[in-house]
Write an enzyme that holds these catalytic residues in place. Structure first.
Site, PDB file in Angstrom:
ATOM      1  N   GLY A  15       0.823  -1.198   0.000  1.00  0.00           N
ATOM      2  CA  GLY A  15       0.000   0.000   0.000  1.00  0.00           C
ATOM      3  C   GLY A  15       0.859   1.252   0.000  1.00  0.00           C
ATOM      4  O   GLY A  15       2.081   1.207   0.181  1.00  0.00           O
ATOM      5  N   CYS A  16       0.216   2.377  -0.202  1.00  0.00           N
ATOM      6  CA  CYS A  16       0.950   3.643  -0.320  1.00  0.00           C
ATOM      7  C   CYS A  16       1.549   4.071   1.018  1.00  0.00           C
ATOM      8  O   CYS A  16       2.763   4.290   1.120  1.00  0.00           O
ATOM      9  CB  CYS A  16       0.045   4.720  -0.900  1.00  0.00           C
ATOM     10  SG  CYS A  16      -1.572   4.859  -0.108  1.00  0.00           S
ATOM     11  N   TYR A  17       0.723   4.172   2.060  1.00  0.00           N
ATOM     12  CA  TYR A  17       1.274   4.523   3.369  1.00  0.00           C
ATOM     13  C   TYR A  17       2.330   3.502   3.797  1.00  0.00           C
ATOM     14  O   TYR A  17       3.403   3.884   4.283  1.00  0.00           O
ATOM     15  CB  TYR A  17       0.169   4.570   4.426  1.00  0.00           C
ATOM     16  CG  TYR A  17      -0.788   5.743   4.356  1.00  0.00           C
ATOM     17  CD1 TYR A  17      -0.330   7.055   4.446  1.00  0.00           C
ATOM     18  CD2 TYR A  17      -2.155   5.539   4.251  1.00  0.00           C
ATOM     19  CE1 TYR A  17      -1.217   8.123   4.427  1.00  0.00           C
ATOM     20  CE2 TYR A  17      -3.051   6.608   4.234  1.00  0.00           C
ATOM     21  CZ  TYR A  17      -2.569   7.900   4.314  1.00  0.00           C
ATOM     22  OH  TYR A  17      -3.454   8.954   4.305  1.00  0.00           O
TER      23      TYR A  17
END
Lengths: 344, 344, 344, 344
Positions: free
Chosen positions: A149-151
């Site tokens: 994921g991005c985070y």
């Protein structure tokens, strides 16, 4: 040319994948699927792609057509890859899944956070978590890659040098993260409206965000034991970008943290450890597959502050997916990913 | 009518003061000074004020004219109030200083952070720190009021209920703060350009920001002892707003934090403790003299996360200055300050 | 106190009406209706209103309750006022309709542009077009007021001085208009998403926009004959504001256009003719009930360029509605509307 | 590899040139000059270029070093190319000037609009106006190329099909143009501050903008006679993008304008005539060297509305400069310029 299939190409990670693959010298998108947009030309939906993919149309998902591709990307909501991955893996293709379906190793934890049963727990052993800076060797031979994921990408890249070196107290880690609005996707929900999100800043999901267990899982692996993580995401009025501000207590003051980070990422093409004292800006990675990091120890105290920025749609999603593809297919890892960020 | 003088009215806190005073039923601006804009009509410089203040022109600072006012606001760079306050206090006027000149009680600390000698250390005993939620009684009789900084207002209001109650470990406090660009003022520096700051997020001054000693001073007073504070400010692509995300470790798990905050601020007209689980948005206070606060304890751990938002130009500067004026003159504290925020 | 009812208060014009009425010294909102939000507190939906209207809840529309009000505002999609106005007018209340239902005098033209039969053609004779600068006398005694649209307000105020004076060629008028995104309302459509509308500019509805017949109707009245109007609206990445750039050919070069505009609006409290050579900015009217206008004749040619800016939610909707209320009730026209714009 | 020199690389067109050349397979930047930044690494000034140009430093301008390049770009304020071009042309290099120095054929007109004597009128005959869609053949052999301005590129590409075909009344042309803030450059002037330009729209220079004579010159050439042009530029709150809304009266109603435009640009790699009824968005060309055009005739009247969008820093400046380089050096015209726009 590499034959590529994309399942669910109508969202922001889908169009970003198309943008990046248009610049990849060996990629050819054979199939792109969308039930809702069947028959529509990709370039009609995304005018930035006019002049590229002019004959590519959305089709309904078909395992035979997808199975004939060298690589199939999933740019879908969670649950879709669960349903299709098993059958697809019986063909010779590889799967690179941008959704959350195979990121967590514990299917029960997945079910708790995503509010539904895990649809393919039997594939979890096969799945490789596609963070190249940690799992490059496993990615080389993977058939099923779960793109982080991005985070989690921004947070892990900023924290693992400290944790791997045993320099940080794993019980007290804080990730205060700021994301652009594209992180919420292309869905038409009220909070993503221009008039609801511009000229404002807010935290959200402080009680618990789905990326929390994913970050924790990665940090536990780096530590080799439990971690205590507080993760607070914020919505920021910009299209792209994640700025992770990471707080950790150092347990050994004698170490040169700048050198530690530089050495950890010395051979990484997509991690840029900036000079001491830097403050990376998210715009410096806009559109580029780069994570820029700066390490601070304010006032010489025992609290380390790591600043880590990525473009959530590139190193936080579609760019990292292409990077995984390059590795898995034995190509130069940087192929199609070496253009500079767009600034200003 | 109250006769008002403003020294240095060409910056953002100056025009905001004029906007707020235009809505104040008892305020009349007699004098506004600016050396560089002498003779210019205020409404020519700030077209939003056309139809208000139509005869008000900038003049050069003059102690006689200012001294004839009931209140003189300083909306100046640091150092200016140092130079003028002493003489002005020999008249009968009151001074409400929006600059940093009299915020720190320790003149040597001031000199270290501001890089120049303190220009009026003899007035420090007279000066009252103008945070009404802490110092209301002292403000009532003050002749010289130091209006708190924007970050310090948001951070202190979010932390002092915990610290006053002895519920937080004072050694480990983190203030991760996000500010709109107007916090940098109206000066023409590169980083404040639209093309340099929009669509991007960055931290700055991680090594040490001038508001750090001011926040620490306030927290020490609440604790009655030393505090360990890490303060990381961030530049956010919006005009107005501060979002303070405050992290603190609670030492007593039995306390109802929501009730604690509600009780602490029960009689405060400009602090709004939101319902449990809330995520205040900066836009909900745009243009209004309000601080909205939400308290979280994620996953029931020992880390408290307080979210505190203000408009940096209102409760973080000019609105709080007017609030101080109302208190110091014995008026209704909310006079001229009760309009709702502009949303959307 | 004036008793006020609001039908359909959940959109942007509804919350703006509440914001403005909170500053009105004689207004008291008795009833606000919404079928979808029945029972919800207004301040829970719009956190900027916390501390105001704390006991006001949305209720289902009820003619008895609304009829007991002095004024009922409609902030509804088109068609709703058609359905309810007749019955309401049998009570003693006045209706101020912010929707398009009663703006066009020709019910067939209305049907063509809005794609449905006109629901109350019998009320058209009663309805007064609520542009005070043109129809003030009729508004004083009106029972049913149709508040002008946002584009029509900016365009008409910029053009009618020329047309009333017979100075412009009515056959060739161009209105190139730029609107902020709030003009599209609070509906969750794709084009209103932050990521779809920020950092971009586009025209829309070039083939024909619903405000075209409304503008034409007003210009015809000013001319006393037919007009040829080309109207091109554009979506601009800002929340609020309309910038109308109006092109017209002058037929008499001897007239002092600046003086003409100044005289036309000399007694208008909410139209500000700026000095010759000015370029009004939309931010100079943000949140304020003002239209600022500048008149240019580039290179001394025969083409006049009028620049006219308003806040689409204020002078283009809710502020003008309150202005109409003040006139209709015999109050000071500026009551509750005299605060300056929010800038920066 | 092509040896490239850049004079004055510290502004937005300079960094954009570097971004584009980094993706050009045959370009190598040998020299980049800046008096103020001498000795600084390019990548230190522009962090998006970190990992590219890592050894490239700004140097003081030196004719020998520049003359040894195959191409020298000027990305300078006006007047600089005037002073250096003559000497440089005595070497074997080619000059591609992004400034306004050689755009106007009439040196007296240049002097009037730029407020200073023309510094090299003797070179005007040599200079070629670098709009490939009009002057491709001349560009092939040019030694000195004047890259068109941003507004002139968007306006000319949108109007010349009509004018070349004799279909428009040349006496009444209106160009209502909207530009992003980067068009104002990287200079630190007040109007370019975030807080002064975001969330607002305004026209500027209505009395006369320097691009007016440049657009007129191009239109006159297309018509073969005089033109009457009104040009109104507007500042729009976005970084990049020009949206030209062009109004012209058609004199022959029988022509299929859509077909006319499609045929005119059938072989142009960087002009995209969109389907009838389209509304191009500036974001659809962000970062890309494309002009997208749509043609409308609202309500079937005699007024044609052409919508023409470009990225002011790419097709309006640095991208067009690279396109000129490709043509002048006999390379594939699209080399290094074929990546899609960044969207969202």
């Amino acid at each position: 040319m590499i034959k590529i299939g994309i399942v669910g190409g109508t969202g922001y990670t889908g169009v970003e994948l198309l943008r990046l693959l248009a610049q990849h010298p060996q990629a050819h998108v054979e199939v792109i699927t969308s039930r809702s947009e069947e028959g529509q030309r990709v370039a009609d939906m995304y005018p930035n792609l006019r002049g590229h993919y002019d004959n590519l149309k959305f089709s309904v998902p078909d395992v035979t057509a997808l199975g004939a591709c060298d690589v199939v990307f999933f740019a879908t909501p969670h649950g879709v890859a669960h349903a299709m991955a098993g059958e697809l893996l019986s063909t010779s293709t590889r799967i690179i899944d941008l959704s959350a379906d195979f990121r967590l190793k514990d299917s029960e934890e997945w079910s708790r956070w995503y509010g539904q049963p895990h649809g393919a727990p039997e594939l979890l052993e096969t799945a490789v978590y596609g963070l190249p800076e940690v799992n490059r060797e496993a990615i080389r031979t993977a058939r099923l890659i779960a793109v982080p994921g991005c985070y989690p990408t921004a947070a892990q890249l900023g924290l693992i040098p400290l944790l791997e070196a045993g320099l940080a107290d794993p019980a007290r880690i804080i990730a205060d993260c700021k994301s652009g609005v594209s992180g919420a996707g292309r869905g038409t929900n009220l909070g993503s409206l221009f008039c609801e999100s511009t000229e404002s800043m807010k935290a959200y999901a402080v009680a618990g965000h789905r990326h929390l267990p994913e970050i924790s899982q990665g940090l536990r692996q780096a530590v080799g034991g439990p971690v205590g993580l507080t993760f607070v995401p914020h919505l920021t009025p910009m299209i792209r970008g994640i700025h992770a501000t990471l707080y950790s207590t150092v347990v050994d003051h004698s170490v040169d943290l700048q050198a530690l980070f530089e050495q950890r990422y010395a051979n990484e093409p997509f991690v840029d450890v900036m000079p001491a004292g830097s403050h990376p800006e998210t715009r410096s990675v806009r559109g580029a597959n780069v994570c820029r990091i700066a390490v601070h120890r304010p006032q010489g105290g025992d609290l380390v502050v790591v600043l880590s920025v990525i473009d959530n749609l590139v190193k936080g999603a579609s760019g990292q997916a292409v990077q995984n593809m390059n590795i898995a297919l034995g190509l130069d890892e940087t192929l199609g990913l070496s253009h500079p960020a767009l600034m200003p």
